[in-house]
Motif scaffolding. Structure first.
Motif, short mmCIF file in Angstrom:
data_model
loop_
_atom_site.label_atom_id
_atom_site.label_comp_id
_atom_site.label_asym_id
_atom_site.label_seq_id
_atom_site.Cartn_x
_atom_site.Cartn_y
_atom_site.Cartn_z
N PHE A 5 0.95 -1.23 0.04
CA PHE A 5 0.15 0.24 0.02
C PHE A 5 1.06 1.21 0.04
N ASP A 6 0.90 2.28 -1.10
CA ASP A 6 1.48 3.51 -0.91
C ASP A 6 0.52 4.50 -0.09
N VAL A 7 1.27 4.95 1.09
CA VAL A 7 0.57 5.64 1.97
C VAL A 7 1.28 6.98 2.09
N GLU A 8 0.34 7.85 2.43
CA GLU A 8 0.90 9.52 2.63
C GLU A 8 0.07 9.93 3.87
N ALA A 9 0.72 10.43 4.87
CA ALA A 9 0.18 11.07 6.18
C ALA A 9 0.65 12.39 6.06
N THR A 10 0.01 13.62 6.17
CA THR A 10 0.68 14.75 6.40
C THR A 10 -0.40 15.62 7.44
N ALA A 11 0.63 16.25 8.21
CA ALA A 11 -0.07 17.21 9.17
C ALA A 11 0.09 18.82 8.67
N TYR A 12 -0.63 19.62 9.04
CA TYR A 12 -0.32 21.20 8.52
C TYR A 12 -0.75 22.05 9.64
N VAL A 13 0.02 22.95 9.65
CA VAL A 13 -0.18 23.98 10.59
C VAL A 13 -0.16 25.41 9.83
N GLY A 14 -1.13 26.27 10.15
CA GLY A 14 -1.49 27.70 9.33
C GLY A 14 -1.67 28.54 10.16
N GLN A 15 -1.72 29.70 9.64
CA GLN A 15 -2.13 31.08 10.05
C GLN A 15 -3.55 30.84 11.11
N SER A 16 -3.52 31.92 11.96
CA SER A 16 -4.57 32.21 12.98
C SER A 16 -4.87 30.74 13.96
#
Length: 375
Positions: free
Chosen positions: A265-276
């Motif tokens: 299984f090709d897997v991508e797990a990504t977290a993001y931090v943005g403005q405010s």
């Protein structure tokens, strides 16, 4: 007789000499090729009918356990009463005589006494072998300097400069999905691509996806990441993401993992931090099912979530949407494969409420057709 010492020579026997039995005589160490025989053939009738092998000293098969003791044999020799006719030496082989030199037999000549038992000296009883020269026996421990500790035998190989085998830098562009979309309320186009450049350990990674409808870009995103190998088939990714479209743009710091899970299984797990104080997460997994080497079915699953609501982009807090797609492609070449498929999109929570107010479907089945290309 080589190897035996006699006080006097053996006289020739006459026909009147009484026969002596040799059936139990110990003949060990005797060279029968040079052994003196009776002068008259008539004195030993059996000798006349002996096989030719006996004349060449062939003693294989001889039973030495039945020979008389050495004292009796010496007495018989001294009195001339030895009877060789009764001995069965027809099955004897020269190869069975240890210490004998058979080179002369191969030429049809009798071996000499010095060559047949070279290196041996003994009395008639055959119990003395002090003259035998024995070579060095195998085994034991090797001398301490027999081999160098690094097994190089003192050969130097230098510093081997220029042999580091540094992997080359490579680049690739993959248009995973470039397709036309027919949905419940509208038709449009969509794309999903990945590109990278670098070596096995570090790569510069580009990732983008989006949708276009009614002649304008509805929603899209682009990510630039630094991909670093941390384990076999697994990499960490660190970079930035930019959301684009008709709604206000957003910029995020991105970090995650990408790799090949068990069962391919090709897997991508990504977290993001943005403005405010905004946060987001995305999970994506794909799998290739090979019906043949060219006909391949690819299931794809994607899930998006947000930490807080963003009304300007019509997104609610929590799980916002999920999609499941099936695409069947035929690889005309590995680099070019047209496909057809179906995609189901489902919106949740406050995001589903925003879709209803905007007259958009909450659940949207879509038919897709496109092409997969990579360079």
């Amino acid at each position: 007789m080589s190897g035996m010492q006699h006080s006097e020579s053996v006289p020739a026997t006459s026909s009147s000499s009484p026969p002596s039995s040799m059936s139990s005589m110990d003949m060990g160490g005797m060279d029968m090729g040079n052994m003196p025989m009776p002068a008259s053939a008539s004195s030993t009738p059996a000798a006349a009918g002996a096989s030719p092998a006996a004349k060449d000293g062939d003693m294989a098969g001889m039973k030495h356990g039945q020979m008389p003791d050495p004292a009796t044999a010496a007495k018989a020799l001294s009195t001339g009463t030895m009877d060789m006719g009764s001995m069965d030496m027809g099955g004897m082989q020269q190869g069975a005589m240890p210490g004998m030199d058979h080179a002369d037999h191969a030429k049809g000549a009798r071996p000499s006494a010095s060559s047949s038992m070279s290196g041996m000296s003994g009395n008639a009883s055959g119990d003395s072998m002090s003259g035998m020269a024995m070579g060095a026996m195998q085994g034991g421990n090797a001398p301490p300097d027999a081999r160098s500790p690094d097994y190089s035998d003192g050969v130097g190989y230098g510093d081997r400069s220029g042999m580091d085998m540094v992997p080359p830098k490579v680049g690739r562009l993959l248009l995973d999905n470039l397709e036309a979309v027919h949905g419940r309320n509208a038709n449009g186009q969509a794309w999903e691509l990945q590109a990278w450049y670098g070596g096995d350990t570090d790569k510069l990674w580009l990732r983008s996806e989006g949708e276009r409808s009614a002649g304008r870009l509805e929603d899209g995103s682009a990510e630039v990441l630094w991909n670093h190998l941390m384990a076999t088939y697994w990499s960490t990714q660190l970079g930035v993401r930019r959301d684009i479209g008709v709604d206000p743009g957003r910029t995020w710091a991105a970090f995650g993992v990408e790799g090949l899970a068990p069962y391919f299984f090709d897997v991508e797990a990504t977290a993001y931090v943005g403005q405010s104080g905004r946060t987001a997460a995305r999970f994506r997994a794909t799998y290739d099912v090979l019906f043949t080497q060219r006909l391949i079915l690819t299931p794809e699953f994607e899930l998006n979530a947000y930490g807080k609501a963003d009304p300007a982009r019509r997104l609610g807090a929590g799980v916002s949407d999920a999609s499941l797609g099936l695409r069947l492609r035929y690889e005309i070449r590995r680099e070019f494969a047209p496909y057809v498929g179906v995609n189901w999109v489902r919106r949740f929570g406050a995001t589903a409420g925003y879709a209803q107010r905007d007259h958009q479907p909450v659940f949207d089945p879509q038919f897709v057709a496109g092409v997969r290309i990579w360079f």
